[in-house]
Design an enzyme around this catalytic site. Structure first.
Site, PDB file in Angstrom:
ATOM      1  N   ASP A  17      19.731  -2.510  54.701  1.00 38.70           N
ATOM      2  CA  ASP A  17      19.158  -1.598  53.698  1.00 38.70           C
ATOM      3  C   ASP A  17      20.064  -0.390  53.439  1.00 38.70           C
ATOM      4  O   ASP A  17      20.400  -0.088  52.300  1.00 38.70           O
ATOM      5  CB  ASP A  17      17.773  -1.087  54.133  1.00 38.70           C
ATOM      6  CG  ASP A  17      16.698  -2.180  54.078  1.00 38.70           C
ATOM      7  OD1 ASP A  17      16.889  -3.178  53.349  1.00 38.70           O
ATOM      8  OD2 ASP A  17      15.665  -2.015  54.761  1.00 38.70           O
ATOM      9  N   ARG A  97      12.384  11.062  64.318  1.00 37.76           N
ATOM     10  CA  ARG A  97      12.532  11.343  62.881  1.00 37.76           C
ATOM     11  C   ARG A  97      12.743  12.812  62.557  1.00 37.76           C
ATOM     12  O   ARG A  97      13.576  13.132  61.712  1.00 37.76           O
ATOM     13  CB  ARG A  97      11.361  10.756  62.091  1.00 37.76           C
ATOM     14  CG  ARG A  97      11.385   9.246  61.797  1.00 37.76           C
ATOM     15  CD  ARG A  97      12.452   8.489  62.409  1.00 37.76           C
ATOM     16  NE  ARG A  97      12.527   7.078  62.046  1.00 37.76           N
ATOM     17  CZ  ARG A  97      13.217   6.168  62.715  1.00 37.76           C
ATOM     18  NH1 ARG A  97      13.870   6.521  63.813  1.00 37.76           N
ATOM     19  NH2 ARG A  97      13.280   4.926  62.319  1.00 37.76           N
ATOM     20  N   ASP A 126       7.712   6.439  58.634  1.00 35.00           N
ATOM     21  CA  ASP A 126       8.974   7.166  58.774  1.00 35.00           C
ATOM     22  C   ASP A 126       9.392   7.911  57.510  1.00 35.00           C
ATOM     23  O   ASP A 126       9.961   8.997  57.582  1.00 35.00           O
ATOM     24  CB  ASP A 126      10.085   6.205  59.221  1.00 35.00           C
ATOM     25  CG  ASP A 126       9.898   5.792  60.672  1.00 35.00           C
ATOM     26  OD1 ASP A 126       9.273   6.550  61.428  1.00 35.00           O
ATOM     27  OD2 ASP A 126      10.378   4.708  61.043  1.00 35.00           O
ATOM     28  N   SER A 177      11.233  -6.853  63.560  1.00 36.04           N
ATOM     29  CA  SER A 177      11.800  -5.602  63.085  1.00 36.04           C
ATOM     30  C   SER A 177      11.747  -4.639  64.267  1.00 36.04           C
ATOM     31  O   SER A 177      10.684  -4.387  64.833  1.00 36.04           O
ATOM     32  CB  SER A 177      10.963  -5.087  61.911  1.00 36.04           C
ATOM     33  OG  SER A 177      11.276  -3.726  61.691  1.00 36.04           O
TER      34      SER A 177
HETATM   35  N1  ARG Z   1       4.811   2.132  64.253  1.00 38.59           N
HETATM   36  C1  ARG Z   1       5.708   3.011  64.899  1.00 38.59           C
HETATM   37  C2  ARG Z   1       5.736   4.354  64.233  1.00 38.59           C
HETATM   38  O1  ARG Z   1       5.309   4.463  63.143  1.00 38.59           O
HETATM   39  C3  ARG Z   1       7.103   2.458  65.075  1.00 38.59           C
HETATM   40  C4  ARG Z   1       7.749   1.872  63.882  1.00 38.59           C
HETATM   41  C5  ARG Z   1       9.117   1.430  64.254  1.00 38.59           C
HETATM   42  N2  ARG Z   1       9.719   0.499  63.374  1.00 38.59           N
HETATM   43  C6  ARG Z   1       9.909  -0.800  63.675  1.00 38.59           C
HETATM   44  N3  ARG Z   1      10.582  -1.504  62.829  1.00 38.59           N
HETATM   45  N4  ARG Z   1       9.478  -1.330  64.770  1.00 38.59           N
HETATM   46  O2  ARG Z   1       6.196   5.315  64.792  1.00 38.59           O
END
Ligand code: ARG
Length: 413
Positions: A17, A97, A126, A177
């Site tokens: 991406d 983040r 995110d 992912s």
């Molecule tokens: N659900 C978690 C959060 O919002 C982690 C997301 C992480 N991304 C992934 N592709 N696993 O903080």
């Protein structure tokens, strides 16, 4: 200097991406793109990531080592606050983040950029965390989210790069992912999207399964000073080294697997598998130390603060005044949370088996059943009379849940 007027700083992971985003941003905004990769302890060769950004047309590719700052300024405050989202998720992704947003904002100001960009899609948390971070720190900057705008599939992104004779990142080798940093690993998608389906062993990358973990337990002595860990088994460690060390030891013992069906901020329920060995052990140990150093009311109230804190981190409000206020409370609360906790790691379980503190409120002479007992047993009688007075009064008025009121005697009416 004229080129700078039209610069965009992109948070660059090296994946498909954000790699596609480099030519896309250049074309769409006639801009120079500066790629910024933040090292928060994710795997991968930062030098290779840098090179890839340049190969697809970035004017500059910066790498920031954010690891120490991540642990000291984000992970430790959240640990102290007891921040665990919905009682399960220690917030690894969520805590990284705001740091990425801060470094993006700093780089954008240094480069004289008019915008920052990130690779988040429109379905996740995110995007919210990064954009609120930019709003808080550099509200003059425009934020661009290519992957939210372009509507390309992964195949179309590969095609987009090929048409421009640009190299494509190595193909994905997993059906999941994954997002990783020092505080944990998050895995979603693929077979995990069926919440009835047990996570297959290949969903895990940091931890042994309980069945494969050593038969012998490992004992750890964790020393805390004012709510944060400072030493393991008598050896002082930097925050970064301590987290890495615990991830290895606890992970090897199968500790830190979390299967969570969580509520995203954007209204979706999603299934995430987390691995957070150090986080699981440290939260548990800190809480055990609080049980011996805090008064009952403090323990009750701090749980509410912990939940507020976790929600705020999850929901992207790190740079809020509310967090500053909660930090002030937590700093006061943790003044006496110092001491040592003994933890046993064994086949997927972490168990607190001992705790001590120079500020402990545990009094042997009050707790003991032996003859050293100094508790005034006779005082209990009067205490119970007074404590029970309201309930006795309710019973006399026929309001307490007790015997059937129709069988009440005249006397008690
Ligand atoms: N659900 C978690 C959060 O919002 C982690 C997301 C992480 N991304 C992934 N592709 N696993 O903080």
């Amino acid at each position: 200097m004229t080129t700078k007027k039209n610069t965009i700083v992109l948070a660059y992971s090296g994946g498909l991406d954000t790699t596609t985003a480099i030519p896309w941003l250049k074309e769409k905004f006639s801009a120079d793109v500066v790629a910024l990769t933040v090292d928060v302890g994710q795997p991968g060769d930062m030098e290779e990531t840098r090179r890839r950004a340049i190969q697809v047309g970035a004017l500059k590719a910066l790498v920031a080592d954010g690891r120490e700052a991540f642990v000291r300024e984000f992970v430790w405050p959240a640990l102290k606050a007891g921040a665990v989202y919905e009682g399960e998720y220690p917030l690894a992704t969520a805590l990284s983040r705001p740091l990425i947003a801060r470094l993006l904002a700093e780089a954008a100001v240094a480069e004289g950029a008019f915008a920052v960009a990130h690779g988040c899609t429109g379905k996740g948390n995110d995007q919210v965390r990064i954009e609120l971070g930019i709003m808080a720190l550099a509200p003059q900057l425009k934020v661009i989210a290519p992957a939210r705008e372009w509507g390309m599939s992964r195949d179309e992104e590969v095609e987009y790069l090929r048409r421009r004779k640009l190299p494509t990142p190595p193909a994905k080798t997993t059906k999941f992912s994954i997002d990783e940093n020092l505080w944990g690993r998050s895995t979603e998608a693929g077979p995990l999207e069926d919440p009835w389906h047990e996570p297959p062993e290949e969903a895990y990358g940091w931890t042994a399964s309980a069945a494969d973990a050593p038969a012998e337990p490992t004992y750890l002595k964790l020393e805390f000073a004012q709510g944060v860990p400072v030493a393991v088994n008598g050896a002082s460690m930097t925050p970064l080294a301590l987290v890495q060390h615990l991830n290895t030891i606890a992970g090897r013992n199968g500790v830190g697997r979390i299967d969570h069906l969580e509520n995203r901020l954007v209204g979706i329920k999603s299934r995430e598998v987390y691995e957070a060995p150090a986080a699981v052990v440290l939260h548990k140990a800190r809480r055990a130390l609080e049980a011996i150093t805090l008064a009952k009311e403090q323990q009750r109230f701090r749980d509410m603060v912990a939940q507020q804190y976790a929600d705020l981190v999850y929901n992207g409000q790190w740079f809020s005044v509310h967090r500053q206020d909660l930090d002030a409370y937590v700093a006061s609360l943790e003044r006496y949370v110092s001491g040592t906790v003994r933890v046993k790691l064994h086949r997927g379980a972490s168990t607190v088996v001992g705790r001590k503190s120079p500020h402990g409120l545990y009094a042997y002479e009050l707790a003991t059943y032996d003859k050293a007992d100094q508790f005034d047993h006779k005082a209990a009688e009067g205490f119970i009379q007074v404590w029970g007075l309201p309930i006795k009064t309710q019973a006399r008025r026929g309001r307490a849940a007790g015997p059937d009121p129709s069988r009440r005697s005249e006397e008690t009416r």
